[in-house]
Design a protein around this motif. Sequence first.
Motif, PDB file in Angstrom:
ATOM      1  N   TRP A 133       0.851  -1.340  -0.086  1.00  0.00           N
ATOM      2  CA  TRP A 133       0.155  -0.083   0.155  1.00  0.00           C
ATOM      3  C   TRP A 133       0.935   1.200  -0.167  1.00  0.00           C
ATOM      4  O   TRP A 133       1.961   1.400   0.491  1.00  0.00           O
ATOM      5  N   ASP A 134       0.310   2.226  -0.674  1.00  0.00           N
ATOM      6  CA  ASP A 134       1.114   3.547  -0.533  1.00  0.00           C
ATOM      7  C   ASP A 134       0.032   4.811  -0.402  1.00  0.00           C
ATOM      8  O   ASP A 134      -1.191   4.069  -0.009  1.00  0.00           O
ATOM      9  N   GLN A 135       0.425   5.772   0.146  1.00  0.00           N
ATOM     10  CA  GLN A 135      -0.599   6.809   0.554  1.00  0.00           C
ATOM     11  C   GLN A 135      -1.553   7.205  -0.664  1.00  0.00           C
ATOM     12  O   GLN A 135      -2.854   7.438  -0.128  1.00  0.00           O
ATOM     13  N   TYR A 136      -1.298   7.057  -1.654  1.00  0.00           N
ATOM     14  CA  TYR A 136      -2.547   7.214  -2.739  1.00  0.00           C
ATOM     15  C   TYR A 136      -3.365   6.116  -2.761  1.00  0.00           C
ATOM     16  O   TYR A 136      -4.448   6.313  -2.875  1.00  0.00           O
ATOM     17  N   ARG A 137      -3.011   4.917  -2.837  1.00  0.00           N
ATOM     18  CA  ARG A 137      -3.846   3.708  -2.717  1.00  0.00           C
ATOM     19  C   ARG A 137      -4.555   3.819  -1.528  1.00  0.00           C
ATOM     20  O   ARG A 137      -6.098   3.536  -1.683  1.00  0.00           O
ATOM     21  N   LEU A 138      -4.194   4.054  -0.386  1.00  0.00           N
ATOM     22  CA  LEU A 138      -4.887   4.176   0.930  1.00  0.00           C
ATOM     23  C   LEU A 138      -5.793   5.459   0.991  1.00  0.00           C
ATOM     24  O   LEU A 138      -7.167   5.106   1.204  1.00  0.00           O
ATOM     25  N   PHE A 139      -5.557   6.567   0.267  1.00  0.00           N
ATOM     26  CA  PHE A 139      -6.493   7.378  -0.005  1.00  0.00           C
ATOM     27  C   PHE A 139      -7.737   7.267  -0.519  1.00  0.00           C
ATOM     28  O   PHE A 139      -8.692   7.632  -0.373  1.00  0.00           O
ATOM     29  N   GLN A 140      -7.282   6.548  -1.813  1.00  0.00           N
ATOM     30  CA  GLN A 140      -8.368   6.523  -2.891  1.00  0.00           C
ATOM     31  C   GLN A 140      -9.383   5.340  -2.251  1.00  0.00           C
ATOM     32  O   GLN A 140     -10.395   5.543  -2.263  1.00  0.00           O
ATOM     33  N   ALA A 141      -8.889   4.474  -1.461  1.00  0.00           N
ATOM     34  CA  ALA A 141      -9.634   3.441  -1.096  1.00  0.00           C
ATOM     35  C   ALA A 141     -10.405   3.784   0.098  1.00  0.00           C
ATOM     36  O   ALA A 141     -11.817   3.400  -0.129  1.00  0.00           O
ATOM     37  N   GLU A 144     -18.442   3.202 -11.273  1.00  0.00           N
ATOM     38  CA  GLU A 144     -16.955   3.592 -11.470  1.00  0.00           C
ATOM     39  C   GLU A 144     -16.257   3.962  -9.988  1.00  0.00           C
ATOM     40  O   GLU A 144     -15.221   3.591  -9.734  1.00  0.00           O
ATOM     41  N   VAL A 145     -16.995   4.597  -9.282  1.00  0.00           N
ATOM     42  CA  VAL A 145     -16.505   4.598  -7.712  1.00  0.00           C
ATOM     43  C   VAL A 145     -16.319   3.391  -7.097  1.00  0.00           C
ATOM     44  O   VAL A 145     -15.520   3.008  -6.396  1.00  0.00           O
ATOM     45  N   THR A 146     -17.416   2.655  -7.211  1.00  0.00           N
ATOM     46  CA  THR A 146     -17.377   1.117  -6.722  1.00  0.00           C
ATOM     47  C   THR A 146     -16.198   0.415  -7.112  1.00  0.00           C
ATOM     48  O   THR A 146     -15.626  -0.250  -6.214  1.00  0.00           O
ATOM     49  N   ARG A 147     -16.341   0.503  -8.376  1.00  0.00           N
ATOM     50  CA  ARG A 147     -14.754  -0.126  -9.206  1.00  0.00           C
ATOM     51  C   ARG A 147     -13.638   0.104  -8.681  1.00  0.00           C
ATOM     52  O   ARG A 147     -12.879  -0.406  -8.445  1.00  0.00           O
ATOM     53  N   CYS A 148     -13.507   1.575  -8.525  1.00  0.00           N
ATOM     54  CA  CYS A 148     -12.250   2.146  -7.938  1.00  0.00           C
ATOM     55  C   CYS A 148     -12.113   1.430  -6.348  1.00  0.00           C
ATOM     56  O   CYS A 148     -10.867   1.166  -6.233  1.00  0.00           O
ATOM     57  N   TYR A 149     -13.039   1.620  -5.633  1.00  0.00           N
ATOM     58  CA  TYR A 149     -13.032   1.169  -4.257  1.00  0.00           C
ATOM     59  C   TYR A 149     -12.533  -0.341  -4.243  1.00  0.00           C
ATOM     60  O   TYR A 149     -11.445  -0.743  -3.649  1.00  0.00           O
ATOM     61  N   LEU A 150     -13.107  -1.265  -5.112  1.00  0.00           N
ATOM     62  CA  LEU A 150     -12.816  -2.748  -5.107  1.00  0.00           C
ATOM     63  C   LEU A 150     -11.401  -2.864  -5.781  1.00  0.00           C
ATOM     64  O   LEU A 150     -10.682  -3.819  -5.388  1.00  0.00           O
TER      65      LEU A 150
END
Length: 84
Positions: free
Chosen positions: A42-50, A65-71
Amino acid sequence: MELQASDQPLTGVDPATVSFQAEVPEVLLASMRGFIEQHPNWDQYRLFQAALAGFLVQNGLKNREVTRCYLANLFPAQASFRGR
């Protein structure tokens, strides 16, 4: 929290990506750093996006698309969540 989108395009960045700055309490920043140190995939970008996508999905946003980003952030090896 103040969101500021940059008017300047970043080289090598997806044009659908927006960069912004946010002030967060020190305790959240320390917790985020601790999590990233314990989970090197994990990095700060992935953590914040999730976190942001998860908050929106869990609070009733109905956007595929937001659900897809989350998953995609939770399950990066699952190609079907990346969509493109």
